[in-house]
Structure formats: structure tokens, C-alpha cells
Motif scaffolding. Sequence first.
Motif, PDB file in Angstrom:
ATOM      1  N   LYS A 114       5.884  -2.003  -2.911  1.00 47.20           N
ATOM      2  CA  LYS A 114       5.752  -2.873  -1.739  1.00 47.20           C
ATOM      3  C   LYS A 114       6.818  -2.538  -0.693  1.00 47.20           C
TER       4      LYS A 114
ATOM      5  N   VAL B  90       6.095   0.793   0.923  1.00 46.77           N
ATOM      6  CA  VAL B  90       4.992   0.703   1.865  1.00 46.77           C
ATOM      7  C   VAL B  90       5.433   0.042   3.185  1.00 46.77           C
TER       8      VAL B  90
ATOM      9  N   MET C 219       5.295   1.912   6.846  1.00 45.99           N
ATOM     10  CA  MET C 219       4.638   1.282   7.986  1.00 45.99           C
ATOM     11  C   MET C 219       5.584   1.267   9.190  1.00 45.99           C
TER      12      MET C 219
ATOM     13  N   VAL D 176      -1.054   3.310   6.186  1.00 45.95           N
ATOM     14  CA  VAL D 176      -0.753   3.319   4.757  1.00 45.95           C
ATOM     15  C   VAL D 176      -1.837   2.591   3.979  1.00 45.95           C
ATOM     16  N   LYS D 177      -2.176   3.119   2.826  1.00 49.10           N
ATOM     17  CA  LYS D 177      -3.001   2.354   1.891  1.00 49.10           C
ATOM     18  C   LYS D 177      -2.343   2.411   0.526  1.00 49.10           C
ATOM     19  N   MET D 178      -2.329   1.278  -0.130  1.00 48.30           N
ATOM     20  CA  MET D 178      -1.726   1.217  -1.457  1.00 48.30           C
ATOM     21  C   MET D 178      -2.706   0.515  -2.375  1.00 48.30           C
ATOM     22  N   SER D 179      -2.881   1.074  -3.535  1.00 50.47           N
ATOM     23  CA  SER D 179      -3.851   0.493  -4.449  1.00 50.47           C
ATOM     24  C   SER D 179      -3.198   0.241  -5.795  1.00 50.47           C
ATOM     25  N   GLU D 180      -3.416  -0.942  -6.341  1.00 52.78           N
ATOM     26  CA  GLU D 180      -2.835  -1.258  -7.640  1.00 52.78           C
ATOM     27  C   GLU D 180      -3.906  -1.893  -8.507  1.00 52.78           C
ATOM     28  N   ILE D 181      -3.748  -1.751  -9.785  1.00 50.61           N
ATOM     29  CA  ILE D 181      -4.706  -2.366 -10.695  1.00 50.61           C
ATOM     30  C   ILE D 181      -3.983  -3.396 -11.545  1.00 50.61           C
TER      31      ILE D 181
ATOM     32  N   GLN E 131      -0.829   3.475  -6.402  1.00 50.95           N
ATOM     33  CA  GLN E 131      -1.120   4.676  -5.644  1.00 50.95           C
ATOM     34  C   GLN E 131      -0.837   4.372  -4.184  1.00 50.95           C
TER      35      GLN E 131
ATOM     36  N   ARG F 180      -0.975   6.090  -0.304  1.00 51.69           N
ATOM     37  CA  ARG F 180      -1.370   7.213   0.542  1.00 51.69           C
ATOM     38  C   ARG F 180      -0.931   6.888   1.960  1.00 51.69           C
TER      39      ARG F 180
ATOM     40  N   TYR G 202      -8.149   7.139   4.690  1.00 53.31           N
ATOM     41  CA  TYR G 202      -9.428   6.518   4.339  1.00 53.31           C
ATOM     42  C   TYR G 202      -9.380   5.977   2.916  1.00 53.31           C
ATOM     43  N   SER G 203      -9.668   6.819   1.934  1.00 57.83           N
ATOM     44  CA  SER G 203      -9.746   6.322   0.559  1.00 57.83           C
ATOM     45  C   SER G 203      -8.383   5.878   0.033  1.00 57.83           C
ATOM     46  N   PRO G 204      -8.341   4.735  -0.670  1.00 57.74           N
ATOM     47  CA  PRO G 204      -7.070   4.328  -1.272  1.00 57.74           C
ATOM     48  C   PRO G 204      -6.797   5.038  -2.601  1.00 57.74           C
ATOM     49  N   CYS G 205      -7.725   5.885  -3.045  1.00 56.35           N
ATOM     50  CA  CYS G 205      -7.612   6.458  -4.391  1.00 56.35           C
ATOM     51  C   CYS G 205      -7.022   7.862  -4.425  1.00 56.35           C
TER      52      CYS G 205
END
Lengths: 586, 189
Positions: B20, B23, B27, B33-38, B51, B53, B59-62
Motif C-alpha cells: 500500500k 503504491v 502514484m 498504478v494497479k495493485m492486485s491482492e488475493i 502484484q 504494475r 491495463y491488466s492488474p495481473c
Amino acid sequence: MKKIMSGNEAIARGAYEAGCTVAAAYPGTPSTEILENVANYKEINSEWSPNEKVALEVGCGAAIGGARTLVAMKHVGLNVAADPFFTIAYEGVNGGLVVISADEPGMHSSQNEQDNRLYAPHAKVCMIEPSDSMECLDYIKESFKISEEFDVPVMFRVTTRICHSKGLVTLSDREEVGVKKYEKNVQKYAMMPAHARARHVVLEENLDRLRAYSNKCSLNRMEMNDTKIGIITSGVSYQHAKEVFGEEASYLKLGLTFPMPDKLIKEFADKVDEIYVIEENEPYIENFVKAMGIKCTGKEVLSVCGELNPHILRKAFKKEDEGAGYDVDVSLPKRPPMLCAGCPHRGIFYAMSKYKDLVVSGDIGCYTLGLIPPLNVTDTVICMGAGFSAAIGLKKAFQMGNVDKKVFGVVGDSTFFHSGITGLIDAVYNKTPITLVILDNSITAMTGHQENPGTGKTLMGEITEVIDIEAVVKACGIKEENVVVVDPYDLEKTREGVEKAYNATEPFVLITKRPCALIKEVRKERAHLNCEVVQEKCKKCRMCLKIGCPAITLKDGDILIDKAMCNGCELCKQVCKFDSIVKVGE
Amino acid sequence: MTKSLLLVGVGGQGIILASKILVSGLMKIGYDVKMSEIHGMAQRGGSVTTQIRFGEKVYSPCIVENSADLVIAFEKIEAVRWLDKLKKGGTLLVNDYEIYSLPVLIGKEEYPKGVIEKLKEVVEHCKVFDAFSVAEEVGNVLTQNIVILGALIKALGIDTIDWVEVLKENIPEKLHDINIKALKKGMEL
Ligand code: SF4
Ligand code: SF4
Ligand code: SF4
């Protein structure tokens, strides 16, 4: 102002900006944080409901009453709420009603990966799908407007990658729309057959108007680049497609996906040479396109199982493969999730694990983990509430087959209020001699500690009545002598309780009462407590390892307890036959 | 150019907070920025990843098979678990720290030996550090994640903005001093 927000935070913000005044939900990954964030806006009355059906019914009432209303749930939650969901489409709204369905392609923490887009045509509700955080915010605002203008509920369909991905969003001020005037209208809001017949006709007319809108609204847009390939897509799949194809392809990016924009699809198809439909799980868009007689490629090359990502798209459509990456020759131990150190569920599962012939019907929650080694207790897990009801079914089958097997059904406190209670009533009513175990840890732990009717606090932080589970159980008809309440940290008492339950010949309820070890107050209270192994006395019998506490380690043949992790629950101490574990810190 | 970072470790190590902070800094630098969490069951001691990016337009967060520019492991066998995401020629940062999983704790599986050596053998750009000892030195082992964050900022060469400010915005005030110390130590690693 620009901020970085997850999809869930952006949805909450969008509801706030749209002038939403009522919100309800039952927590469930990946939707949980939506209401947690909505609750931060004091202008919105937000609440945790005991289950999704109740949440949606509260939402229907609020919308009819004139409030802009948000209801949130995970995909399987919509199954619970399906009953009101289908009928509210007939009634329409007064204040806008937005129902969030947070789906889980890839099942990171769910029991199935149903594609809830299929609900939209079935229930005849408008469906809107954002593809990132910014769209979550913008489209929620659109959703409220559409809901009111076309007099339909809107299903707002997101997926884990949208809910839990953070991206940049631009914030605006709240628009105060107030609460619309309520006027009694039984033809519209009371669905007896005569009214419903008329309303079905009205609903179809509304959907026709909405279809026309779907063809021209800004939520559905063409992005024309190279026209050799045209991609039709929605949700996060759009982002993956853009990542892989960039400007090499043109896009029909769908945001309003029920009713589908038929004319727009036709128009797009005429402009491009070849069409790919890129979507996760079911061929929802693809079937529609094909039914229109338009040729396209989709599930021929994409699996209906799991999430999509750029890698999968590259392989499927471009036959590109990144090849092998780094690889090291190390065999990795697995890292399965496990019950926390000091978890109150450990004691009861340990006591149950001594009965090898016991059949245990589990449920959704931290205690689902009772099924993995070393406890290995649970046999089945189906859905919220099935812990009790499936136990009844198992017992019926054994009875019919003349098999003498004891069956336990296990649910948590939140699950008990959610839908365990109806199973309890069934067991009493139909005289099924099973044991219902209620693991009361005074919180909804699995989803990250949400309040529930048993915790004495509301979502907005107000103090409220505590629903007394023991009293409810008795009121449902479980006899006084068939209810046992134990502290699962007390292994002896817990064992006695399990033994009594095992030998019971009537419906029996065993309640374990001890708050989750991760609750802030509990952590504080127990911070200075822990157990220690007296090495000179330890016989290395490894009994203490059988309880699967992450604080206990076997290192170079010695048993060690990690002081920082241990909370002094003393379960290991009670299991050790050689008194070689002692408690310190008191 | 879009850059992809993968942060991996074990539930409870503070990966989400570190991500966090990172990121919000990215910014500030002006990146999309894109951040992806599970989330989910991973919280109960399972392996956790985020993740991130960033670039002009993301585009894709993956992050997918061998496309991460940098993988940073808060625990060393997690480095092995996620190594296939690292791009050929990418950078691997490893915290030399062990967290035993349940099968290891109960003696069913073994925690592998020589992990660091093997990683160094295969990955050209592999840097190893011991954030735990640094955090201990700083005075609170719980700042391990911020030490690692410092190391990551350094490795990415994005130390152009005032990270102390960013840190302060994301952490309660009474923890500022110790975490600022941790961050600075981390940036020296
Ligand atoms: S007392 Fe024993 S069982 Fe309880 S948390 Fe500590 S090590 Fe684990
Ligand atoms: S969160 Fe609470 S209930 Fe869940 S495993 Fe941890 S201690 Fe047990
Ligand atoms: S149960 Fe007691 S004696 Fe046996 S290994 Fe554990 S601490 Fe040692």
C-alpha cells in the motif's frame, strides 16, 4: 482529487457520491469491504444483515420507500437472496436499487465459481459490469440513475480481480438526492398473481426501453483501431485483452450487459473481419453473439474454468508462449492455511478427532479448516448453513441403510444466525438424533472480523442487544438436558461435552464459547500469556504436535513454542501427558 | 514501459501494508498504478502475494508467467514458489527468513536446506538480505516489512520522492519514528 482505491472502496465511494442512503449486506469474500467502506460515510445507514436474503429484502423495502439503496453480496450469496431478487424485478423500484454480485472466477476463497451474469436474463434485472476501480465509481452512479429511470433493479456484477485490485480514481462531491416520496401502490408493490401478471408485462416493456438504451449508452462503447480483429468483452477481461492486443484490435467494450446491445453488436461485427469474444467462465456474451447468427471465437480456445489473464489470452489467440522461466531444484513444503495459534476451534476439533467413526458435516468459516491434517475432522462442506441441514440428510441416509453412525453438524455463530438456525429447527421438528455443534467465537472471523447479531455491536459501531444463542436453541425446542456449553480452552470439559453429545439419542446441541484469538481486545488481553516447554521433562512423544498449532515447532528433534505467536490457550499443556509444558506470564 | 512487481510471503508478514505504501508513492511519482491482492483463506498462515504494475498506462492488474521485472520475497521458500513469475534477466530480492508451514511444524515435510545458494546459482540478479535482524536492531521485529520496503525502493531506483512523507500518511502517528528508522535502514541494504 485523485486517490488509489480498490474496486470495493470505489463502489462504496460511488454509492456515497450518488446520494445513496441505505445499504445492507452479509460479509463474504470478495464483497466484504464494500459495506465496511460504505459504513464510513455517515450519510448512509448501513447494516450487516444475518444473511443475504434478509439484506436484499431490507434493500427492496428501502428502495420502495424511496431511498437510493445498495445491497452487496458474494456470488453464492445471491443464491440465498434469489427469492426476493426475482420478484423485485416485477415490482420495480422507487429509489434506485443496486445489488452487487461479487463473483469469484478462480475460487480463491469460495466453494464454486458460478457465473452470476446468467442470473440477469433469468431474473430480468438490468446488469452492469465495470472493468476497473474508476469504472466502479462511475458506473455505480450510472446504475442508480438507470434503476430509477427504467424502474428496474440493477445487478452490479464484479469479480475478485476488480474488487481487490487497486487503481486510480477521481473523486467528486456527493449529490444529495434525498429520499423520494413513497406512495401506496399495491398493484406495483404487492405481488399477488393478478398484480404480478400485469407487472410482468410492464417489466418486459421496461426491458425493451432499456435494450434501446443499451444500444446507445456510453457504458457500451466501440474502440476502433485495426479492424482485422474485433474483440467483444466486458469486466476485467477487457483489461487483459487491451494488455495483449493493444491497438492491434478493435474493441466492443460492454458495460451494460443485460439487456445486451443487439444493434451495437451487429454494427461492430460489420466493421471488423473476425470476432473474438473474451470473457471468464461461461460463454454469456458469446452465446448471445452466436444466437444473432454472428460468427465468433471464444470458448473454443478459452476454458470455462478459472480466471483469465494476459498469458492465457496470448496462448489461446496468438499461439504465443513465454517459454520456460527460472526453475530451481528445491522441493517445496506446502503452505496450506491453518487455524491460528490459540484458535478456540482447535480444542473442540481435537476432542472430536478422537472419535474415528464420527461423520462431520462442516460449514463455511475458519472452522472449514478442521478438515485438514492433523485434525482431519470434517467430511463434507457445501454452503452456508448446510453444516446442520446436510448433517440431517446424512443421518437420514444412515438410518435408512441401518447404519449406526453418529453425525455431528458444525456451524459458527455468524453461520448459525445466517441459516444454521433453520437446520436446527428441522432437526428438532423431524426428531433427527444428530448433534449440532455451534462454535461461538463472537465474531465473523473468516471474512476479517465483522460484527453479527451475537456480538453486541452494529456495523456502524452502535451498542446493541446480544442474541443469546443458548436461549434461541432452547426456544427452538432442544431440551434443557440436551444443551451443553463449554469453553473449548478447557479440554477436559470439552471432551466430556463431546462424549455426551456422541452418546445422545435425541437432537443435541453443543456450544463452544470463546472469542476468536485475533480479536483486538483478546489479543491485548492475552499478549503477555504463553506456554513453554520444559526441555528436561519433554519426552519428545510429539503428542502436542497433533493439535496443529502453528506456534509449536519441531526443530532438530526438540519441541519449541514460539513465544510471539502463542497466546497461552493451554491446549498443548493439557495434551502433554508428561507435564512438560508450563504456562508463563500470569 | 509498464513495470511489474510481485511481492510474496506469508500471511501476517505485513505484505499488504508495504504494498500500500509503495503504491501511494508510485502514484506520487505520477505513474498509473494497479495493485492486485488475493484475500481469503490465505490469511490463516497461507502464502500471500500482491502484484503491482505501474507505468504510463496500466491495463491488466495481473502478472503472469515470467513477466515480473522484480520479485521480492519476504520469506525464502516463497521466493522459490513464485520464481516462475520472474522475467528472464529480472531481479530477485530475498529476505533470508524462514517461516515453517504446518506440514513442517508437525514434522510431515521438511524445510529445504540451501535455498539461498540454489537461488543464487540460477538467478543472475539475486540479492539476499536479512530484514529480521535489521528490524530487531531498529527495535521492533514487526518493522521487518518496512525494512524490506526500503530495500525494494532502493532496488527500483525510485528514491526520488520523500518516502518518509508517504510512510507517515499510511501509518498511525505513534509508530512513525520506529518505521522511519526501519525504512532508512532498509534503503541502505
Ligand atoms: S498454548 Fe499451546 S496450543 Fe495454545 S497457542 Fe500456545 S502453543 Fe499453541
Ligand atoms: S481468525 Fe479466529 S477463529 Fe479464525 S482461525 Fe484464527 S483464531 Fe481461529
Ligand atoms: S507432548 Fe509434552 S512430552 Fe510430548 S513432545 Fe510435547 S511437550 Fe514433549
